[in-house]
Design a protein around this motif. Structure first.
Motif, short mmCIF file in Angstrom:
data_model
loop_
_atom_site.label_atom_id
_atom_site.label_comp_id
_atom_site.label_asym_id
_atom_site.label_seq_id
_atom_site.Cartn_x
_atom_site.Cartn_y
_atom_site.Cartn_z
N ARG A 27 30.35 -41.55 -17.98
CA ARG A 27 30.78 -41.48 -19.38
C ARG A 27 29.63 -41.91 -20.31
N PRO A 28 28.54 -41.14 -20.35
CA PRO A 28 27.40 -41.53 -21.18
C PRO A 28 27.74 -41.63 -22.66
N LEU A 29 28.67 -40.82 -23.14
CA LEU A 29 29.03 -40.90 -24.56
C LEU A 29 29.64 -42.26 -24.89
N LEU A 30 30.36 -42.83 -23.95
CA LEU A 30 30.95 -44.16 -24.16
C LEU A 30 29.85 -45.19 -24.38
N VAL A 31 28.82 -45.13 -23.56
CA VAL A 31 27.68 -46.04 -23.71
C VAL A 31 27.02 -45.85 -25.08
N ILE A 32 26.81 -44.60 -25.43
CA ILE A 32 26.15 -44.28 -26.70
C ILE A 32 26.98 -44.79 -27.88
N LEU A 33 28.27 -44.52 -27.88
CA LEU A 33 29.12 -44.92 -29.01
C LEU A 33 29.22 -46.44 -29.16
N GLU A 34 29.40 -47.14 -28.04
CA GLU A 34 29.50 -48.60 -28.14
C GLU A 34 28.19 -49.19 -28.64
N ASN A 35 27.07 -48.66 -28.19
CA ASN A 35 25.78 -49.17 -28.65
C ASN A 35 25.52 -48.77 -30.10
N TYR A 36 26.02 -47.63 -30.52
CA TYR A 36 25.91 -47.22 -31.92
C TYR A 36 26.58 -48.28 -32.80
N ILE A 37 27.77 -48.67 -32.42
CA ILE A 37 28.51 -49.67 -33.19
C ILE A 37 27.79 -51.01 -33.16
N LEU A 38 27.29 -51.41 -31.99
CA LEU A 38 26.54 -52.66 -31.90
C LEU A 38 25.32 -52.64 -32.81
N ASP A 39 24.65 -51.50 -32.89
CA ASP A 39 23.49 -51.39 -33.79
C ASP A 39 23.92 -51.52 -35.25
N CYS A 40 25.03 -50.90 -35.60
CA CYS A 40 25.51 -50.97 -36.98
C CYS A 40 25.80 -52.40 -37.42
N ILE A 41 26.23 -53.24 -36.48
CA ILE A 41 26.58 -54.61 -36.85
C ILE A 41 25.44 -55.59 -36.53
N GLY A 42 24.26 -55.04 -36.24
CA GLY A 42 23.08 -55.87 -36.05
C GLY A 42 23.01 -56.57 -34.71
N GLU A 43 23.64 -56.01 -33.69
CA GLU A 43 23.70 -56.66 -32.39
C GLU A 43 22.97 -55.89 -31.29
N LEU A 44 22.02 -55.04 -31.67
CA LEU A 44 21.26 -54.26 -30.69
C LEU A 44 19.78 -54.56 -30.88
N SER A 45 19.13 -55.00 -29.82
CA SER A 45 17.71 -55.35 -29.90
C SER A 45 16.84 -54.10 -30.06
N ILE A 46 15.60 -54.31 -30.45
CA ILE A 46 14.64 -53.21 -30.58
C ILE A 46 14.50 -52.48 -29.23
N GLU A 47 14.42 -53.24 -28.15
CA GLU A 47 14.29 -52.63 -26.82
C GLU A 47 15.51 -51.77 -26.50
N GLN A 48 16.70 -52.25 -26.84
CA GLN A 48 17.91 -51.48 -26.59
C GLN A 48 17.94 -50.23 -27.47
N GLN A 49 17.48 -50.34 -28.70
CA GLN A 49 17.41 -49.17 -29.58
C GLN A 49 16.48 -48.11 -29.00
N GLU A 50 15.33 -48.56 -28.47
CA GLU A 50 14.39 -47.62 -27.86
C GLU A 50 15.01 -46.94 -26.65
N GLY A 51 15.73 -47.70 -25.85
CA GLY A 51 16.43 -47.11 -24.70
C GLY A 51 17.47 -46.10 -25.12
N LEU A 52 18.17 -46.40 -26.21
CA LEU A 52 19.18 -45.47 -26.72
C LEU A 52 18.53 -44.19 -27.23
N THR A 53 17.35 -44.30 -27.82
CA THR A 53 16.64 -43.11 -28.27
C THR A 53 16.43 -42.17 -27.10
N ASN A 54 16.00 -42.71 -25.96
CA ASN A 54 15.78 -41.90 -24.77
C ASN A 54 17.08 -41.29 -24.25
N ILE A 55 18.13 -42.09 -24.17
CA ILE A 55 19.42 -41.60 -23.68
C ILE A 55 19.95 -40.49 -24.57
N VAL A 56 19.90 -40.71 -25.88
CA VAL A 56 20.43 -39.72 -26.83
C VAL A 56 19.61 -38.44 -26.78
#
Length: 123
Positions: A27-56
């Protein structure tokens, strides 16, 4: 460290704040959506954002602006980011009023489960 028990002071009706690999299997979309929300509320690190860029990019293509790619792919309005921030503030205030804690991961899981279930592949 990543037990299944909910910490003391947690509302038992809330999702777990812990990593649950079985939740995300296939369920990769689940990972993407939850991390999207975490980023919106300021709870995603730069490293996690970079990883999400690759996944997306692997999942949907797009540019280095992974959140824009997600919004475009799912046809979400740009205002969704502010909406998630407002929801986070409201839910934190409610948790405090009820003398409980709301972990950012719990919030992200709750929002995705309640608002995006129709997009997720449960198979």
């Amino acid at each position: 460290m990543f037990g299944k028990k909910k910490p003391k002071g947690q509302d038992p009706s809330l999702p777990s704040p812990y990593v649950e690999p079985e939740r995300y299997e296939g369920r990769p979309l689940l990972v993407i959506l939850e991390n999207y929300i975490l980023d919106c509320i300021g709870e995603l690190s730069i490293e996690q954002q970079e990883g999400l860029t690759n996944i997306v990019q692997k999942s949907f293509g797009g540019s280095n602006d992974w959140k824009k790619t997600v919004r475009d792919t799912l046809q979400l309005d740009e205002s969704i980011d502010e909406h998630f921030q407002q929801m986070w503030r409201r839910n934190c205030a409610l948790a405090k009023e009820n003398q409980t804690q709301l972990h950012p991961v719990q919030f992200a899981k709750m929002v995705v489960d309640r608002n995006f279930a129709h997009l997720l592949n449960d198979g």
